[in-house]
Design a protein around this motif. Structure first.
Motif, PDB file in Angstrom:
ATOM      1  N   SER A 139       0.837  -1.213   0.000  1.00  0.00           N
ATOM      2  CA  SER A 139       0.000   0.000   0.000  1.00  0.00           C
ATOM      3  C   SER A 139       0.867   1.256   0.000  1.00  0.00           C
ATOM      4  N   TYR A 140       1.713   1.364  -0.997  1.00  0.00           N
ATOM      5  CA  TYR A 140       2.771   2.375  -0.968  1.00  0.00           C
ATOM      6  C   TYR A 140       2.241   3.789  -0.803  1.00  0.00           C
ATOM      7  N   PHE A 141       1.379   4.252  -1.704  1.00  0.00           N
ATOM      8  CA  PHE A 141       0.916   5.634  -1.632  1.00  0.00           C
ATOM      9  C   PHE A 141       0.206   5.921  -0.308  1.00  0.00           C
ATOM     10  N   ALA A 142      -0.572   4.951   0.159  1.00  0.00           N
ATOM     11  CA  ALA A 142      -1.312   5.145   1.407  1.00  0.00           C
ATOM     12  C   ALA A 142      -0.415   5.111   2.636  1.00  0.00           C
ATOM     13  N   SER A 143       0.824   4.616   2.501  1.00  0.00           N
ATOM     14  CA  SER A 143       1.704   4.431   3.661  1.00  0.00           C
ATOM     15  C   SER A 143       2.767   5.499   3.794  1.00  0.00           C
ATOM     16  N   ILE A 144       2.861   6.419   2.857  1.00  0.00           N
ATOM     17  CA  ILE A 144       3.920   7.433   2.892  1.00  0.00           C
ATOM     18  C   ILE A 144       3.731   8.345   4.106  1.00  0.00           C
ATOM     19  N   GLY A 180      -0.095   9.057   3.799  1.00  0.00           N
ATOM     20  CA  GLY A 180      -0.824   8.868   2.554  1.00  0.00           C
ATOM     21  C   GLY A 180      -0.745  10.031   1.580  1.00  0.00           C
ATOM     22  N   LEU A 181      -0.654   9.678   0.293  1.00  0.00           N
ATOM     23  CA  LEU A 181      -0.775  10.620  -0.815  1.00  0.00           C
ATOM     24  C   LEU A 181      -1.886  10.127  -1.725  1.00  0.00           C
ATOM     25  N   PRO A 182      -2.661  11.036  -2.331  1.00  0.00           N
ATOM     26  CA  PRO A 182      -3.758  10.598  -3.193  1.00  0.00           C
ATOM     27  C   PRO A 182      -3.263  10.116  -4.555  1.00  0.00           C
ATOM     28  N   ILE A 183      -3.625   8.894  -4.925  1.00  0.00           N
ATOM     29  CA  ILE A 183      -3.343   8.422  -6.276  1.00  0.00           C
ATOM     30  C   ILE A 183      -4.235   9.211  -7.234  1.00  0.00           C
ATOM     31  N   THR A 187       1.239  15.922  -8.189  1.00  0.00           N
ATOM     32  CA  THR A 187       2.233  16.085  -7.133  1.00  0.00           C
ATOM     33  C   THR A 187       2.535  14.762  -6.434  1.00  0.00           C
ATOM     34  N   SER A 188       1.533  13.910  -6.302  1.00  0.00           N
ATOM     35  CA  SER A 188       1.733  12.638  -5.608  1.00  0.00           C
ATOM     36  C   SER A 188       2.757  11.769  -6.324  1.00  0.00           C
ATOM     37  N   GLN A 189       2.714  11.754  -7.659  1.00  0.00           N
ATOM     38  CA  GLN A 189       3.659  10.935  -8.411  1.00  0.00           C
ATOM     39  C   GLN A 189       5.093  11.339  -8.108  1.00  0.00           C
ATOM     40  N   HIS A 190       5.354  12.641  -8.105  1.00  0.00           N
ATOM     41  CA  HIS A 190       6.715  13.117  -7.903  1.00  0.00           C
ATOM     42  C   HIS A 190       7.143  13.010  -6.436  1.00  0.00           C
TER      43      HIS A 190
END
Length: 336
Positions: A139-144, A180-183, A187-190
């Motif tokens: 759950s990479y994006f949600a775990s940042i 978490g970052l929003p998929i 900005t989330s990608q970078h």
């Protein structure tokens, strides 16, 4: 410590930058209601956005949530069009700074790189080195972790302007408290790409792996012997848990390069590229969708032909001609 770069709010909020950002945000979306409404009142909208950037009142929100199958279920949080314009303006100035933080073997969200380049580098490494080991973050994006991400940004920028905007973007979304970052946001990608950049340097500089490739949170390292690959795998798992507060979803035990590696939608072997199971499912699903619409009279022959072309693109670059012929013998395509 890396040299810190000053990025001024006035540059991000300049009329030239915002005009360019509007053009970027509208690409492929100019006939959507949000984009058309913004364009119809362009100068006042840009002036309002400039004031809000200078006052640190962006992003405006809210995010629009929806789900897709890719092929697993993912929740996308799409920003409003005004926020997308702001994101492009922000990334125009901080993107080059973040780019310099990345090693050459990171391929996601970078000009001149991308999926195919990552796959070809992985194939070249598989020709040179006998063993590989792979990790994938759960759950990479949600775990940042927000605080760790902000710390990485502080090391890259000086002054309060750009940092304050980045912090507001980060704080505007939480999958869980402080994480978490929003998929779906540019900005989330970078930011997500930056978040794992310390792992790249850990593998190359501390563990001294002879080769690695990362595409977002998929990380593969190569060595000439199994024991060293195993040691690197265990060390990287412990490092991402202690330093980045991430959990490894799947840690592949070291495998021989000659037996192949599943990476970025391909089965990568030293001498050829094959389609992964996920990409085969995407092809069959695309064919089934187009053919079903044609059978119902919703599409003409030319539209069906265009649909076949888009399905064929899914199989590009792989040695899949024989498999495609076998699939085309089954008409219509079975539902997936």
């Amino acid at each position: 410590m890396a040299e810190r770069r000053l990025v001024r709010l006035e540059d991000i909020a300049s009329h030239e930058c915002l005009c360019w950002a509007f053009w970027r945000a509208a690409r492929g979306k100019r006939y959507r209601p949000e984009a058309m409404a913004f364009a119809a009142n362009l100068e006042p909208e840009l002036a309002s956005l400039r004031r809000r950037i200078l006052a640190l009142e962006v992003p405006l929100g809210p995010l629009r949530a929806f789900q897709i199958h890719d092929p697993k279920l993912r929740t996308i949080h799409a920003p409003a069009f005004r926020d997308r314009v702001f994101h492009h303006a922000l990334m125009a100035h901080i993107g080059p700074v973040l780019e310099r933080a990345l090693v050459a073997d990171t391929f996601a969200c970078r000009v001149g790189k991308g999926t195919l380049a990552a796959v070809l580098r992985a194939q070249a490494n598989s020709r040179r080195y006998a063993w590989w080991a792979k990790i994938d973050i759960r759950s990479y994006f949600a775990s940042i972790d927000h605080e760790i991400l902000k710390g990485l940004l502080v090391r890259r920028f000086k002054g309060n302007g750009a940092l304050a905007l980045c912090e507001r973007v980060i704080d505007s979304f939480e999958a869980s408290p402080g994480r978490g970052l929003p998929i779906g946001a540019l900005t989330s990608q970078h930011f997500a790409n930056l978040y794992l950049s310390p792992l790249d340097r850990f593998l190359l500089e501390r563990l001294r792996l002879p080769a690695m490739v990362r595409y977002m949170d998929d990380v593969v390292g190569w060595t000439q012997d199994r024991a060293r690959a195993q040691d690197a795998l265990l060390a990287s798992q412990e490092w991402v848990a202690s330093q980045l507060r991430l959990a490894v979803k799947q840690a592949w035990q070291p495998q021989r390069s000659e037996r192949g590696l599943t990476f970025c939608g391909f089965r990568v072997l030293p001498t050829r590229l094959e389609l992964s199971r996920r990409r085969r499912i995407r092809y069959r699903r695309a064919r089934s969708t187009w053919e079903a619409s044609h059978a119902l009279g919703l599409l003409g022959d030319l539209a069906l032909q265009a649909g076949y072309a888009s399905a064929l693109a899914i199989t590009a670059h792989a040695q899949a001609a024989a498999w495609r012929r076998k699939q085309l013998a089954n008409w219509p395509a079975p539902e997936v």
